[in-house]
Design an enzyme around this catalytic site. Structure first.
Site, PDB file in Angstrom:
ATOM      1  N   SER A 275      28.574  29.382  89.657  1.00  0.00           N
ATOM      2  CA  SER A 275      27.794  29.574  88.435  1.00  0.00           C
ATOM      3  C   SER A 275      26.966  28.320  88.176  1.00  0.00           C
ATOM      4  O   SER A 275      27.054  27.342  88.903  1.00  0.00           O
ATOM      5  CB  SER A 275      28.719  29.846  87.253  1.00  0.00           C
ATOM      6  OG  SER A 275      29.468  28.687  86.963  1.00  0.00           O
ATOM      7  N   LYS A 276      26.200  28.383  87.125  1.00  0.00           N
ATOM      8  CA  LYS A 276      25.260  27.294  86.844  1.00  0.00           C
ATOM      9  C   LYS A 276      25.934  25.938  86.688  1.00  0.00           C
ATOM     10  O   LYS A 276      25.351  24.916  86.997  1.00  0.00           O
ATOM     11  CB  LYS A 276      24.452  27.623  85.591  1.00  0.00           C
ATOM     12  CG  LYS A 276      23.427  28.710  85.842  1.00  0.00           C
ATOM     13  CD  LYS A 276      22.458  28.823  84.687  1.00  0.00           C
ATOM     14  CE  LYS A 276      21.575  30.050  84.841  1.00  0.00           C
ATOM     15  NZ  LYS A 276      22.214  31.259  84.259  1.00  0.00           N
TER      16      LYS A 276
END
Length: 509
Positions: A275-276
């Site tokens: 994820s980010k």
RNA sequence: GCUCCCUUCGUCUAGUGGCCUAGGACUCCGGCCUCUCACGCCGGCAACAGGGGUUCGAGUCCCCUAGGGAGCGCCA
């Protein structure tokens, strides 16, 4: 109305990109004879345009591309944009940009699902006529209640086929469901997972057309793969559980079942889903951070695939050696350290002219104009072995283009001491007198000063380096002096002498 | 909860019943080279998730347990 505007935008983007990207828009119309198509491998990459191209998607595309190239087949790009709410033209753009940067050229496409609604409806109507699909007007509340009840009774939530024989009026709002077989099994013969068996009793009647008339994923995917004669479906393993449903639809349609390969996912360096917060996940971020596409590609291909102990693969080798059957079944974690090592490897062995071209924009970001300095190719040659990324290469080359503000504290403390003054003064004289400013003469110059002062070369080169570079690390001293240039060298040596002077004053006080 | 999938050094992996005293790569730690930093070279640390079987022999085959993941949407 909204739909029409959307289509218009897509068409615009499509045309624009064709003009811009140049790559991957060759249409192999000579494949058209259906028989020939069936004999050749055809793979596809089918992202939904709801964001950038992330590394997981890039690897899926890479494996698909390799599989096609290896077998002399075709690689097709299809944009799965049926989710009108979340699909954006910017995302399409970002995905195409990422693939172009990586060099994953597609032979056909991009094909947009939103342009094929008529075809999906045709197939749905056909299923309706054959009694293989039916209208359903179950309310959201009823479905929710069903799901809750199942969960509460430790059962898998399934639609109960309530509307199968209810003959709902076509004029009332309704969805259309596929009539899944009630019993028997579906076998997925997966090229990486092996044989996986599902009981039809586990599956339910899935929705293939929404109330608004739009088709759903499991239907469109099946129709497209079939229409496009996709022989090998290579995708993320989050789709493994969708496969039996898709096979059932394919069978109802009397279509051929493609071969499947479900790839394990890529996790972040901490072993959790990417994820980010893991930093860079978009492939274009890697470009911005100074990675070479061949390094990212080489890294990605080794995530889940291997050929003995080999770590470095050229593109030709990959096409020759890649085998989807050698892909691992388990998920792997993304390790930036190893990617950095590969990137350094590719920087080290890259053609300096090519690298110079790639370095320019990174220098530009530091507000450096590469034309206002020595030949950038010489800069690249000097730094090739000491940068992990192009960003780093730009940073460690800054001193070549402009004076630094302050000496690095530790380096100055260690090397710009009164004992170094004589060496610096001698060097200054010597450099001033030098008529040809080239690496060879500069080398001799430093050596001669060392000898005449009866000092080891390091005693002269290090203070000189700190004086000229501002810190204790740089290419060989001769190359460093050469790249900085005579004027700047003399100016900076004066600055260093002044620094030593000031330091001496402070010591006395 | 149910269904399906996965499990070798910290990480990526080799391994397809005896070649395994488990190999390579990244990281890390030593050393050599050296005008610095790198590069290069040499060396070191470090793993078969656990338990049962099958077999003369199991990292490799089977079962169970544990842990992890995915799916179960009018998302794709």
């Amino acid at each position: 109305m909204f739909l029409n505007i959307f289509h218009f935008l897509i068409v615009l983007i499509d045309n624009k990109l064709g003009f811009l990207s140049g790559t991957g828009r060759i249409r192999h119309t000579f494949y058209s004879p259906a028989l020939f198509r069936k004999m050749t491998k055809r793979t596809r990459f089918a992202p939904s345009p709801t964001g950038y191209l992330h590394v997981g998607g890039a690897r899926t595309a890479l494996f698909s591309w390799l599989h096609a190239r290896k077998h002399g087949g075709a690689f097709i790009l299809r944009i799965e944009d049926t989710d009108l709410e979340r699909s954006t033209a910017e995302s399409v753009n970002a995905i195409l940009e990422g693939m172009t940067w990586l060099g994953l050229e597609y032979d056909e496409g991009p094909l947009y699902q939103t342009k094929r609604f008529d075809r999906y409806n045709e197939v749905i109507d056909q299923l309706m006529e054959q009694g293989l699909a039916y209208r359903c007007d179950c309310s959201k509340d009823r479905l929710d209640a069903l799901r809750e009840h199942a969960m509460a009774h430790k059962e898998k939530p399934r639609y109960d086929s309530h509307c199968r024989n209810r003959n709902i009026d076509p004029d009332t709002p309704h969805v259309i469901r596929f009539r899944n077989p009630d019993d028997g099994v579906v076998v997925v013969d997966d090229m990486v997972r092996g044989r996986v068996t599902y009981n039809n009793s586990e599956l339910d009647d899935l929705i293939i057309r929404r109330t608004d008339g739009s088709p759903t994923y499991n239907l469109t995917v099946v129709v497209d793969d079939s229409d496009m004669n996709i022989s090998d479906v290579i995708r993320g393993d989050d789709h493994l559980n969708n496969t039996p449903r898709q096979i059932n639809i394919l069978q109802a349609l009397n279509k051929e079942i493609p071969r499947y390969a479900h790839l394990p996912m890529i996790l972040g360096d901490d072993g959790t889903r990417l994820s980010k917060r893991h930093g860079a996940v978009s492939v274009m971020q890697y470009m911005e951070q100074g990675f070479l596409p061949e390094a990212l590609l080489n890294y990605l291909v080794r995530l889940g695939w291997s050929h003995g102990d080999q770590e470095i693969f050229s593109q030709e080798e990959l096409i020759q050696l890649f085998d989807i059957a050698n892909v691992n079944k388990s998920a792997s974690s993304f390790n930036t350290e190893k990617l950095l090592w590969l990137n350094q490897h590719y920087i080290k062995s890259a053609d300096p002219y090519h690298l110079a071209h790639l370095l320019s924009p990174h220098l530009g970001r530091l507000a450096i104009d590469p034309t206002e300095g020595p030949d950038i190719v010489e800069v690249v040659k000097a730094q090739q072995e000491r940068a992990n990324t192009l960003v780093e290469m730009a940073e460690i080359s800054e001193f070549i283009y402009r004076d630094f503000d302050e000496f690095d504290e530790n380096a100055a403390k260690k090397h710009l001491r009164p004992v170094a003054r004589q060496a610096l003064e001698e060097m200054k004289k010597s450099l001033q007198a030098l008529t040809s400013w080239d690496v060879e003469h500069l080398h001799d110059c430093v050596e001669q000063v060392s000898t005449s002062l009866d000092l080891k070369m390091g005693k002269v080169a290090q203070p000189l380096r700190v004086a000229v570079v501002g810190r204790a690390a740089s290419p060989g001293i001769d190359v460093t002096l050469y790249l900085v240039g005579k004027e700047a060298c003399l100016r900076r040596i004066d600055k260093a002498l002044a620094y030593i002077e000031k330091r001496e004053q402070q010591a006395k006080a």
